[in-house]
Design a protein around this motif. Structure first.
Motif, PDB file in Angstrom:
ATOM      1  N   UNK A 314       0.792  -1.440   0.212  1.00 24.21           N
ATOM      2  CA  UNK A 314      -0.170   0.044  -0.011  1.00 24.21           C
ATOM      3  C   UNK A 314       0.884   1.263  -0.141  1.00 24.21           C
ATOM      4  N   UNK A 317       1.182   3.791  -2.798  1.00 23.44           N
ATOM      5  CA  UNK A 317       0.122   4.635  -3.082  1.00 23.44           C
ATOM      6  C   UNK A 317       0.565   6.041  -2.516  1.00 23.44           C
ATOM      7  N   UNK A 318       1.276   5.998  -1.514  1.00 21.13           N
ATOM      8  CA  UNK A 318       1.662   7.165  -0.557  1.00 21.13           C
ATOM      9  C   UNK A 318       2.512   8.289  -1.581  1.00 21.13           C
ATOM     10  N   UNK A 319       3.125   7.659  -2.392  1.00 22.71           N
ATOM     11  CA  UNK A 319       4.115   8.453  -3.308  1.00 22.71           C
ATOM     12  C   UNK A 319       3.599   8.859  -4.845  1.00 22.71           C
ATOM     13  N   UNK A 373      17.168  12.571  -3.560  1.00 19.45           N
ATOM     14  CA  UNK A 373      16.690  13.073  -2.319  1.00 19.45           C
ATOM     15  C   UNK A 373      15.406  12.240  -1.926  1.00 19.45           C
ATOM     16  N   UNK A 374      14.695  11.966  -2.743  1.00 16.91           N
ATOM     17  CA  UNK A 374      13.407  11.187  -2.562  1.00 16.91           C
ATOM     18  C   UNK A 374      13.813   9.730  -2.132  1.00 16.91           C
ATOM     19  N   UNK A 377      14.450  10.086   1.451  1.00 16.25           N
ATOM     20  CA  UNK A 377      13.412  10.654   2.418  1.00 16.25           C
ATOM     21  C   UNK A 377      12.439   9.217   2.417  1.00 16.25           C
ATOM     22  N   UNK A 378      12.297   8.630   1.296  1.00 17.14           N
ATOM     23  CA  UNK A 378      11.360   7.326   1.370  1.00 17.14           C
ATOM     24  C   UNK A 378      11.951   6.170   2.283  1.00 17.14           C
ATOM     25  N   UNK A 381      11.622   7.297   6.040  1.00 20.22           N
ATOM     26  CA  UNK A 381      10.365   7.480   6.291  1.00 20.22           C
ATOM     27  C   UNK A 381       9.614   6.040   6.526  1.00 20.22           C
TER      28      UNK A 381
END
Lengths: 452, 452
Positions: A314, A317-319, A373-374, A377-378, A381
């Motif tokens: 799931x 879906x956040x990204x 960068x992402x 971050x991902x 997180x």
């Protein structure tokens, strides 16, 4: 005395004077004002005072004022002043302004207006309206003064005197031969500095820069802008002088063209400003939105294909909105550069290649930086390095593709001579949505075994 | 003979002539050209031929050409022509052009250039550079002719003769009193139509429209555009004449301001055109993108809060990009109307209220139509009426909110005097993403029991 009063204050003053029937004082006030101020005053007046106000304007002032109004208000004025004065005003109006007014009417109304006019003037306007919109022929006017080259400076000045009521708006005299072909140009300053007995051909400038009747109005604007001209002569295919275009009209054109670009980028319909009615504004914007709604359903279909992938992770879906949004944004950035650049430059083949290569390179730089960068971050997180990697890699790919799409699509449409309004910001954004989701979920599905 | 040759052809011809040392023929060609053409020619010439070409230009032609070049090329020319000619050119340049060139240099370079100049001219330029950027004071120039009101027309004409080398670019004479306060204005045409013994105060126009040194350049552009002026005088707080601003500079300002708006809407950094290097273009665009990346992560966090909801109905994810995209698009449409409108109109309290109410109404119309449409689409696609209803209702609410956000945020920033560039298209889009996802999943969670 009026210097210190604002137009609003003058408006109240005029209403007061009209109500007390002190019309001669109103005339004194009006005499000191510029046409634009008189037009602003007229717009401020309540409907009941307008007929009295219009009655006080002489025909020259009235004409100058009418030229400052928009079509709707011009129509109002004409219906208030009666047929005879309307005809007088129309005969005196610059024929580009008149053509623009007539262009806003139905054919019946147009013919009614034209039939009452002086034949010479109405013929001139009819001719003007035969040229395609947004060409030099359509925006030129016939308020210019021409002289033969054998004239003396004295004779030229006499001719200016004869045309005193139109000569205010002009800056150059055009020198023509017996077939009305353009030979040279003389400025007011040249006349002042010359001796009265000098011949025009001695003082005229002969390498005249002119534009042709069929030239696009943007090109005309470029000529006036580059050469810092106050006016440019318009000639037909035989170099015959047919009109002039003045710098004040060019400023309006430059603004119109910029607004068109902004409408393109924002997907607004045409001509929505602060005064547009809500229903009109809504229905001008709707066509694009409905079209985009359907394209948006395509992105839905793509996601539904990857239902299994989402079901398993799931977090993917956040990204999703971030990836779609970023791709849309880079696409719009490229689009803005291209749309804006196309108006100031004619693109040749090698320019296109260089531009696409440049934007590709920009896309790679942006993609790599944002991608790394992402990924970080991902990872921090969601605590899943592989997930971070898939999100980051997707962003690299989609940003590169988004940049290229934002560059190539408008260039392609321009090349195909399709109305470039089609390459609107929302279209690029929505297309990039679809593309980016496909890439994102595609990569995720590819790496699915490492993700779980 | 040169009329038929394009600038490119003239360029090849000039290279050929320079190589054969037939310089007098080059001079003949140059004499017939406009400054803009000479500048274009110069740009076309390979570096090796530039010194020879520059040597052939007299100081007036050279100055006129330099004024047409951009700062980088001006710097190149100055380094090629040596200190003495550079000084001569700078003394003759319009001081707004010179200020703009000096503004592109480091402080040391600037002082070096200024120190070699004529004291009177360098003082004038230094004064100009003290005014804030984008104000009338910064863009005005001192190439104007003023006369006292007791002059006769003959004396005025003599003065124009004395200033012949600068009078070409001007259209009006300004009439001042002993304290240099502005009393009136006289056009070249007025001089031509008057008798030589007439006094200036008899023929001058006294309700002069002027701008103040601290006026924003956009407002100056409005004055010139509304009144169709060729130039406007600039006065200080005591109505003392300090300079003029000409219409050709205004056209450039209008274009710059439009480009700024487009940069705002697209979130591009400043000044990216077809010739910008890829690294420069990338790093100008990156700040926005990185900021938006972080905001995009917020939308991710919101979605993650609704993980349970998505887990129960994966179909909700299908409509996510469509809802976010549509909301972003309506927001950008409203933003474009506001950004564009703000430049042409000073908004008062009641205008703001009327505009917000209008856009609210637009949002309701657009929301209802798109909402009903998507309800039907979702129902037919997923066969779940309640799902269709939730998607449709979400779209109604988000489109209304998106429209309002696109209207209120730029208005608020404008009110707070925050640099309106902050209200860029990408910001509105991304904010609307976050808002719309929150509303969508919020509503879905609310109705979750009906959805399963």
């Amino acid at each position: 005395m009026n210097r210190e009063l604002s137009i609003e204050q003058l408006g109240s003053e005029i209403i007061r004077l009209i109500e007390k029937n002190r019309t001669s004082e109103v005339v004194l006030i009006i005499e000191e004002l510029q046409p634009y101020d008189i037009a602003t005053l007229f717009e401020l007046l309540p409907g009941e005072h307008r007929p009295a106000f219009l009655d006080l304007l002489d025909i020259i002032t009235l004409t100058d004022m009418v030229e400052e109004l928009d079509s709707e208000e011009q129509y109002d004025v004409f219906s208030l002043i009666g047929t005879q004065r309307t005809t007088e005003v129309m005969d005196r109006m610059d024929n580009d302004d008149l053509a623009s007014f007539l262009g806003s009417l139905t054919n019946e109304e147009k013919d009614a207006f034209l039939s009452s006019m002086d034949l010479l003037e109405s013929t001139a306007v009819r001719q003007l309206m035969n040229y395609p919109p947004e060409t030099a022929g359509r925006i030129m006017n016939n308020r210019y003064v021409w002289i033969p080259q054998h004239y003396t400076v004295r004779e030229a000045i006499d001719k200016i005197r004869d045309f005193a009521d139109i000569s205010e708006a002009i800056s150059y005299l055009y020198v023509i031969d017996e077939d009305k072909r353009l030979l040279g140009v003389v400025s007011y300053r040249d006349l002042i500095l010359a001796k009265l007995d000098d011949r025009i051909h001695q003082i005229m400038y002969t390498r005249v820069i002119s534009v042709t009747v069929d030239m696009d109005q943007e090109k005309v604007a470029d000529v006036i802008r580059n050469y810092d001209f106050l006016a440019v002569p318009v000639v037909d295919e035989n170099n015959k002088l047919t009109g002039i275009i003045t710098v004040d009209d060019i400023i309006d054109i430059v603004i119109d063209e910029a607004n068109e670009d902004i409408e393109k980028l924002s997907g607004n319909g045409r001509d929505i400003d602060f005064d547009t009615k809500p229903t009109v504004a809504a229905f001008r914007r709707l066509p694009w939105l409905v079209a985009l709604l359907f394209i948006g359903m395509i992105s839905g279909t793509i996601i539904s294909r990857f239902e299994d992938t989402i079901n398993q992770i799931v977090a993917l879906a956040f990204f999703m909105p971030m990836i779609a949004g970023m791709t849309g944004n880079t696409g719009t950035q490229s689009l803005a550069v291209v749309v804006r650049g196309l108006i100031s430059k004619e693109l040749k083949g090698k320019d296109v290649l260089r531009l696409v290569r440049r934007e590709l390179f920009v896309g790679v730089i942006i993609g790599l930086i944002c991608g790394v960068l992402v990924t970080l971050l991902a990872y921090f997180w969601q605590g899943n390095l592989m997930l971070g990697f898939v999100v980051g890699l997707s962003l690299v790919v989609t940003l590169i593709i988004g940049t290229i799409a934002g560059t190539v699509i408008p260039l392609l449409l321009n090349k195909l001579k399709v109305d470039p309004a089609v390459a609107s910001g929302p279209l690029i954004t929505t297309l990039n949505d679809v593309l980016s989701l496909f890439i994102y979920f595609g990569l995720a599905t590819l790496f699915i075994s490492y993700l779980i």
